[in-house]
Design a protein around this motif. Structure first.
Motif, PDB file in Angstrom:
ATOM      1  N   HIS A  66       0.860  -1.183   0.000  1.00 43.76           N
ATOM      2  CA  HIS A  66       0.000   0.000   0.000  1.00 43.76           C
ATOM      3  C   HIS A  66       0.896   1.232   0.000  1.00 43.76           C
ATOM      4  O   HIS A  66       1.882   1.282   0.748  1.00 43.76           O
ATOM      5  CB  HIS A  66      -0.897   0.032   1.242  1.00 43.76           C
ATOM      6  CG  HIS A  66      -1.855  -1.113   1.331  1.00 43.76           C
ATOM      7  ND1 HIS A  66      -3.151  -1.036   0.882  1.00 43.76           N
ATOM      8  CD2 HIS A  66      -1.690  -2.372   1.815  1.00 43.76           C
ATOM      9  CE1 HIS A  66      -3.759  -2.194   1.088  1.00 43.76           C
ATOM     10  NE2 HIS A  66      -2.893  -3.025   1.655  1.00 43.76           N
ATOM     11  N   GLU A  70      -0.869   2.277   6.160  1.00 47.57           N
ATOM     12  CA  GLU A  70      -2.256   2.273   6.629  1.00 47.57           C
ATOM     13  C   GLU A  70      -2.286   2.460   8.141  1.00 47.57           C
ATOM     14  O   GLU A  70      -3.156   3.143   8.675  1.00 47.57           O
ATOM     15  CB  GLU A  70      -2.936   0.965   6.238  1.00 47.57           C
ATOM     16  CG  GLU A  70      -3.151   0.815   4.739  1.00 47.57           C
ATOM     17  CD  GLU A  70      -4.119  -0.295   4.395  1.00 47.57           C
ATOM     18  OE1 GLU A  70      -5.196   0.004   3.870  1.00 47.57           O
ATOM     19  OE2 GLU A  70      -3.785  -1.469   4.665  1.00 47.57           O
ATOM     20  N   ASP A  84      -8.268   7.644  -0.177  1.00 45.56           N
ATOM     21  CA  ASP A  84      -7.589   6.417  -0.587  1.00 45.56           C
ATOM     22  C   ASP A  84      -6.079   6.569  -0.699  1.00 45.56           C
ATOM     23  O   ASP A  84      -5.348   5.579  -0.676  1.00 45.56           O
ATOM     24  CB  ASP A  84      -8.129   5.945  -1.941  1.00 45.56           C
ATOM     25  CG  ASP A  84      -9.593   5.534  -1.875  1.00 45.56           C
ATOM     26  OD1 ASP A  84     -10.154   5.502  -0.761  1.00 45.56           O
ATOM     27  OD2 ASP A  84     -10.176   5.255  -2.938  1.00 45.56           O
ATOM     28  N   HIS A  85      -5.604   7.795  -0.859  1.00 40.19           N
ATOM     29  CA  HIS A  85      -4.170   8.025  -1.036  1.00 40.19           C
ATOM     30  C   HIS A  85      -3.576   8.779   0.155  1.00 40.19           C
ATOM     31  O   HIS A  85      -2.536   9.423   0.036  1.00 40.19           O
ATOM     32  CB  HIS A  85      -3.922   8.780  -2.341  1.00 40.19           C
ATOM     33  CG  HIS A  85      -4.473   8.074  -3.543  1.00 40.19           C
ATOM     34  ND1 HIS A  85      -3.928   6.912  -4.044  1.00 40.19           N
ATOM     35  CD2 HIS A  85      -5.556   8.345  -4.320  1.00 40.19           C
ATOM     36  CE1 HIS A  85      -4.633   6.505  -5.085  1.00 40.19           C
ATOM     37  NE2 HIS A  85      -5.625   7.352  -5.271  1.00 40.19           N
ATOM     38  N   THR A 202      -9.224   0.004   0.467  1.00 41.69           N
ATOM     39  CA  THR A 202     -10.020   1.218   0.278  1.00 41.69           C
ATOM     40  C   THR A 202     -11.529   0.995   0.324  1.00 41.69           C
ATOM     41  O   THR A 202     -12.280   1.957   0.445  1.00 41.69           O
ATOM     42  CB  THR A 202      -9.666   1.869  -1.071  1.00 41.69           C
ATOM     43  OG1 THR A 202      -9.895   0.916  -2.127  1.00 41.69           O
ATOM     44  CG2 THR A 202      -8.205   2.292  -1.107  1.00 41.69           C
ATOM     45  N   SER A 203     -11.983  -0.239   0.246  1.00 38.94           N
ATOM     46  CA  SER A 203     -13.431  -0.480   0.226  1.00 38.94           C
ATOM     47  C   SER A 203     -14.049  -0.454   1.621  1.00 38.94           C
ATOM     48  O   SER A 203     -15.275  -0.480   1.757  1.00 38.94           O
ATOM     49  CB  SER A 203     -13.743  -1.823  -0.445  1.00 38.94           C
ATOM     50  OG  SER A 203     -13.120  -2.889   0.242  1.00 38.94           O
ATOM     51  N   THR A 205     -14.405   1.223   5.672  1.00 37.53           N
ATOM     52  CA  THR A 205     -14.317   2.415   6.517  1.00 37.53           C
ATOM     53  C   THR A 205     -14.860   2.049   7.895  1.00 37.53           C
ATOM     54  O   THR A 205     -15.182   0.887   8.154  1.00 37.53           O
ATOM     55  CB  THR A 205     -15.163   3.570   5.942  1.00 37.53           C
ATOM     56  OG1 THR A 205     -16.555   3.181   5.978  1.00 37.53           O
ATOM     57  CG2 THR A 205     -14.769   3.894   4.504  1.00 37.53           C
ATOM     58  N   HIS A 246      -1.222  -0.376  -3.785  1.00 36.05           N
ATOM     59  CA  HIS A 246      -2.641  -0.108  -3.570  1.00 36.05           C
ATOM     60  C   HIS A 246      -2.862   1.120  -2.682  1.00 36.05           C
ATOM     61  O   HIS A 246      -1.943   1.614  -2.032  1.00 36.05           O
ATOM     62  CB  HIS A 246      -3.298  -1.329  -2.929  1.00 36.05           C
ATOM     63  CG  HIS A 246      -3.156  -2.580  -3.752  1.00 36.05           C
ATOM     64  ND1 HIS A 246      -4.086  -2.982  -4.676  1.00 36.05           N
ATOM     65  CD2 HIS A 246      -2.156  -3.508  -3.801  1.00 36.05           C
ATOM     66  CE1 HIS A 246      -3.690  -4.106  -5.262  1.00 36.05           C
ATOM     67  NE2 HIS A 246      -2.514  -4.443  -4.747  1.00 36.05           N
ATOM     68  N   GLY A 247      -4.116   1.587  -2.645  1.00 33.01           N
ATOM     69  CA  GLY A 247      -4.500   2.684  -1.768  1.00 33.01           C
ATOM     70  C   GLY A 247      -4.655   2.205  -0.333  1.00 33.01           C
ATOM     71  O   GLY A 247      -4.388   1.037  -0.013  1.00 33.01           O
ATOM     72  N   ARG A 249      -6.812   2.140   3.562  1.00 31.23           N
ATOM     73  CA  ARG A 249      -8.001   2.336   4.380  1.00 31.23           C
ATOM     74  C   ARG A 249      -7.630   3.334   5.468  1.00 31.23           C
ATOM     75  O   ARG A 249      -6.565   3.229   6.083  1.00 31.23           O
ATOM     76  CB  ARG A 249      -8.452   1.019   5.017  1.00 31.23           C
ATOM     77  CG  ARG A 249      -9.683   1.166   5.926  1.00 31.23           C
ATOM     78  CD  ARG A 249     -10.083  -0.159   6.565  1.00 31.23           C
ATOM     79  NE  ARG A 249     -11.258   0.002   7.421  1.00 31.23           N
ATOM     80  CZ  ARG A 249     -11.860  -0.993   8.081  1.00 31.23           C
ATOM     81  NH1 ARG A 249     -11.388  -2.230   7.977  1.00 31.23           N
ATOM     82  NH2 ARG A 249     -12.921  -0.764   8.832  1.00 31.23           N
ATOM     83  N   GLN A 250      -8.488   4.296   5.703  1.00 32.85           N
ATOM     84  CA  GLN A 250      -8.197   5.299   6.720  1.00 32.85           C
ATOM     85  C   GLN A 250      -8.184   4.681   8.119  1.00 32.85           C
ATOM     86  O   GLN A 250      -8.836   3.665   8.385  1.00 32.85           O
ATOM     87  CB  GLN A 250      -9.223   6.430   6.652  1.00 32.85           C
ATOM     88  CG  GLN A 250      -8.994   7.385   5.491  1.00 32.85           C
ATOM     89  CD  GLN A 250      -7.681   8.144   5.603  1.00 32.85           C
ATOM     90  OE1 GLN A 250      -7.419   8.809   6.596  1.00 32.85           O
ATOM     91  NE2 GLN A 250      -6.843   8.043   4.584  1.00 32.85           N
TER      92      GLN A 250
END
Length: 262
Positions: A66, A70, A84-85, A202-203, A205, A246-247, A249-250
């Protein structure tokens, strides 16, 4: 006296409404989530989830990166933004030399450049599987509910052949005691923080949680990684079909979604 009291109660109601709405939006009925701030041991999600075995007793099923960390940790606490970034960057990201930041000859591995922070995930499964693309490679028709473990390391990417070589941590058909394993896992970056969490990406939250339960082992400090070795990994081809980072997840901050770290 009555009038000020009414005003005070109304003000309190106005202040509390956003927090009530926020609490109502948090996932309900899910196990602990990831990523998290590994410097904090707080968490109130007491879902009964057993820790997975050590990685040496499981099969490596996937390996990916990522861009930006993350997780948040002692060595990567620089906030890189939301979305996402976003995520977190290594603390030393702003102190690299011009040579370390120079463009590499190849760019076979996309979404990463010198100066970037990446978080690498070695994903393990209790299933009898062979490594492959995505989380689906961690399951099989005969094993649909495996125990999962992720070994994680955050790297500061540089253009420097003296930095760590990603190929030293890659999978190249390595089998040890009948189990698929990477050539090695990073060391020298502190004792990993181990906790129960979930899959990331990223999918998901705090409002849309992951249903997968994962044992995490996250190293607390960054290490420099040669970008040329990432490009070499992509150029050589890999069973994971990974050619880009990849991006993120917050960060999960709601205590209701975090397991306590003992």
């Amino acid at each position: 006296m009555k009038v000020p009291l009414k005003i005070s109660l109304k003000a309190v109601a106005i202040v509390l409404l956003p927090f009530t709405a926020q609490a109502e939006n948090i996932c309900q009925g899910y196990g602990p989530q990831t990523p998290r701030d590994i410097t904090s041991t707080d968490g109130s999600n007491m879902a009964d989830v057993a820790f997975a075995p050590p990685s040496s007793e499981m099969n490596l099923c996937n390996l990916h990166t990522h861009t930006n960390a993350e997780h948040k940790g002692p060595g990567y606490a620089v906030f890189a933004g939301a979305g996402d970034h976003g995520g977190y960057q290594c603390n030393e990201a702003d102190s690299l030399t011009e040579a370390e930041l120079s463009a590499p000859a190849s760019s076979a591995y996309h979404g990463v450049k010198p100066g970037d922070t990446i978080e690498v995930h070695w994903v393990y499964s209790s299933c009898d599987i062979t490594p492959g693309k995505g989380l689906g490679s961690c399951l099989s028709e005969a094993c649909v509910n495996p125990q999962l473990r992720v070994e994680a390391q955050v790297f500061l990417v540089v253009n420097d052949a003296k930095a760590l070589n990603f190929m030293d941590f890659a999978y190249q058909n390595n089998v040890v005691d009948g189990r698929h394993q990477p050539k090695a896992l990073p060391s020298g970056t502190g004792t990993p923080v181990t906790f129960i969490g979930s899959t990331t990406g990223t999918s998901y939250t705090q409002e849309k949680c992951s249903p997968f339960q994962v044992t995490w082992s996250v190293r607390p400090q960054c290490a420099k990684l040669d970008i040329n070795s990432l490009n070499a990994w992509a150029e050589a081809g890999n069973v994971f079909k990974e050619d880009h980072s990849h991006g993120v997840r917050q960060l999960v901050t709601a205590k209701e979604l975090l397991a306590p770290i003992n």
